[in-house]
Design an enzyme around this catalytic site. Structure first.
Site, PDB file in Angstrom:
ATOM      1  CG  ASP A  86      -0.326  -0.587   2.464  1.00  0.00           C
ATOM      2  OD1 ASP A  86       0.911  -0.500   2.602  1.00  0.00           O
ATOM      3  OD2 ASP A  86      -1.063  -1.134   3.300  1.00  0.00           O
ATOM      4  CG  ASN A 101      -9.167  -2.205  11.879  1.00  0.00           C
ATOM      5  OD1 ASN A 101      -8.201  -2.820  11.416  1.00  0.00           O
ATOM      6  ND2 ASN A 101      -9.613  -1.075  11.347  1.00  0.00           N
ATOM      7  CG  HIS A 116      -5.967  -2.598   8.769  1.00  0.00           C
ATOM      8  ND1 HIS A 116      -6.177  -1.361   9.347  1.00  0.00           N
ATOM      9  CD2 HIS A 116      -4.623  -2.796   8.841  1.00  0.00           C
ATOM     10  CE1 HIS A 116      -5.018  -0.854   9.736  1.00  0.00           C
ATOM     11  NE2 HIS A 116      -4.064  -1.702   9.455  1.00  0.00           N
ATOM     12  CD  GLU A 156      -9.045   0.504   7.876  1.00  0.00           C
ATOM     13  OE1 GLU A 156      -8.902  -0.496   8.604  1.00  0.00           O
ATOM     14  OE2 GLU A 156      -8.547   1.621   8.133  1.00  0.00           O
TER      15      GLU A 156
HETATM   16  C1  F6R Z   1       1.379  -1.520   6.173  1.00  0.00           C
HETATM   17  C2  F6R Z   1       0.069  -2.167   6.220  1.00  0.00           C
HETATM   18  C3  F6R Z   1      -0.726  -2.219   7.484  1.00  0.00           C
HETATM   19  C4  F6R Z   1       0.108  -2.498   8.730  1.00  0.00           C
HETATM   20  C5  F6R Z   1      -0.781  -2.507   9.965  1.00  0.00           C
HETATM   21  C6  F6R Z   1       0.006  -2.747  11.235  1.00  0.00           C
HETATM   22  O1  F6R Z   1       1.939  -1.607   4.872  1.00  0.00           O
HETATM   23  O2  F6R Z   1      -0.376  -2.632   5.226  1.00  0.00           O
HETATM   24  O3  F6R Z   1      -1.708  -3.230   7.348  1.00  0.00           O
HETATM   25  O4  F6R Z   1       0.742  -3.729   8.594  1.00  0.00           O
HETATM   26  O5  F6R Z   1      -1.448  -1.285  10.067  1.00  0.00           O
HETATM   27  O6  F6R Z   1       0.890  -1.699  11.449  1.00  0.00           O
HETATM   28  P1  F6R Z   1       1.953  -1.756  12.630  1.00  0.00           P
HETATM   29  O7  F6R Z   1       2.942  -2.807  12.275  1.00  0.00           O
HETATM   30  O8  F6R Z   1       2.598  -0.373  12.625  1.00  0.00           O
HETATM   31  O9  F6R Z   1       1.197  -2.054  13.876  1.00  0.00           O
END
Ligand code: F6R
Length: 235
Positions: free
Chosen positions: A67, A136, A138, A143
């Site tokens: 992303d 959550n 994702h 989401e």
């Molecule tokens: C990042 C992504 C997100 C993160 C998720 C967890 O490229 O796709 O899904 O993996 O938000 O983020 P952290 O590791 O910062 O808790």
């Protein structure tokens, strides 16, 4: 689904780095699917250590990231392109032209989504996709909602995700509200998937691994994939 619990974040990072390293050793022209966020930073550090020891060669590797924030170009130090350069690409012998992320600054976002989707399809999906997970549920920035997205698309981030992301932004910096993300369908094309999570994600990992398969917990769809490893750090 293989489920591994580690005693520490360091151990989780080492295991994840070993899997990424093994993938590159076994298939030097691998397509690696990569993630940003805090969780993979330790794994990237270990991969760099393996590279510095002379164990890894990235000259034929290609990467596709999950992303990118909408509105940020690659010079913006909050962009995921910047993150990847700083935390991995600048420290290994990967060719910059072999590293792919969506362009969050594209004028036409629909065209950009379909370009990125086709690129990944052209590669036949990632050989190994690394994932983090939001509290959550994702993955990428899919989401919770009432359906699974098939392809790359623009997601409006939830308040809780914007709040979680804001910890990495300085006061006064605007936290993006939208991101281009691989859809669930794009992620599921990967041949192997490695999901890593710190101790703060224990509850959502429980739902991901043992709960109902529902787009309300997007990561739960991974139960349908034939080659998924989940590593959770207990501490
Ligand atoms: C990042 C992504 C997100 C993160 C998720 C967890 O490229 O796709 O899904 O993996 O938000 O983020 P952290 O590791 O910062 O808790």
């Amino acid at each position: 689904m293989r489920f591994i619990e580690t005693d520490s974040y360091g151990e989780l990072s080492l295991l994840a780095a070993n899997m990424l390293s093994a993938q590159v050793i076994l298939k030097p022209d691998s397509i690696l699917g990569l993630a940003t966020g805090s969780t993979p930073i330790g794994a990237y550090e270990q991969v760099i250590e393996n590279y510095n020891r002379g164990l890894l060669d990235f000259s034929e590797v290609k990467t596709v990231n999950l992303d990118e924030y909408v509105g940020l170009d690659e010079r913006n130090r909050q962009s995921y392109r910047y993150f990847m350069s700083k935390n991995l690409f600048d420290h290994i012998n990967i060719k910059k032209e072999n590293t792919y992320l969506p362009n969050g600054a594209a004028e036409n976002l629909d065209e950009e989504c379909s370009r990125y989707q086709k690129l990944i399809e052209g590669f036949g999906g990632a050989d190994l996709q690394l994932l983090g997970i939001g509290r959550n549920g994702h993955i990428g920035f899919n989401e919770p909602t009432d359906y699974f997205s098939r392809e790359v698309y623009v997601e409006k981030l939830t308040e809780s995700t914007i709040e979680a992301n804001s910890r990495l932004f300085d006061a006064g910096e605007t936290v993006p509200t939208h991101a281009i993300t691989m859809g669930i369908g794009t992620i599921m094309r990967a041949k192997k998937i490695l999901l890593i999570a710190g101790a703060d994600k224990k509850d959502i990992i429980e739902k991901t691994v043992n709960g109902k398969i529902t787009p309300l917990v997007p990561a739960s769809v991974l139960q349908l994939h034939s080659d998924v490893t989940v590593i959770l750090s207990k501490n």
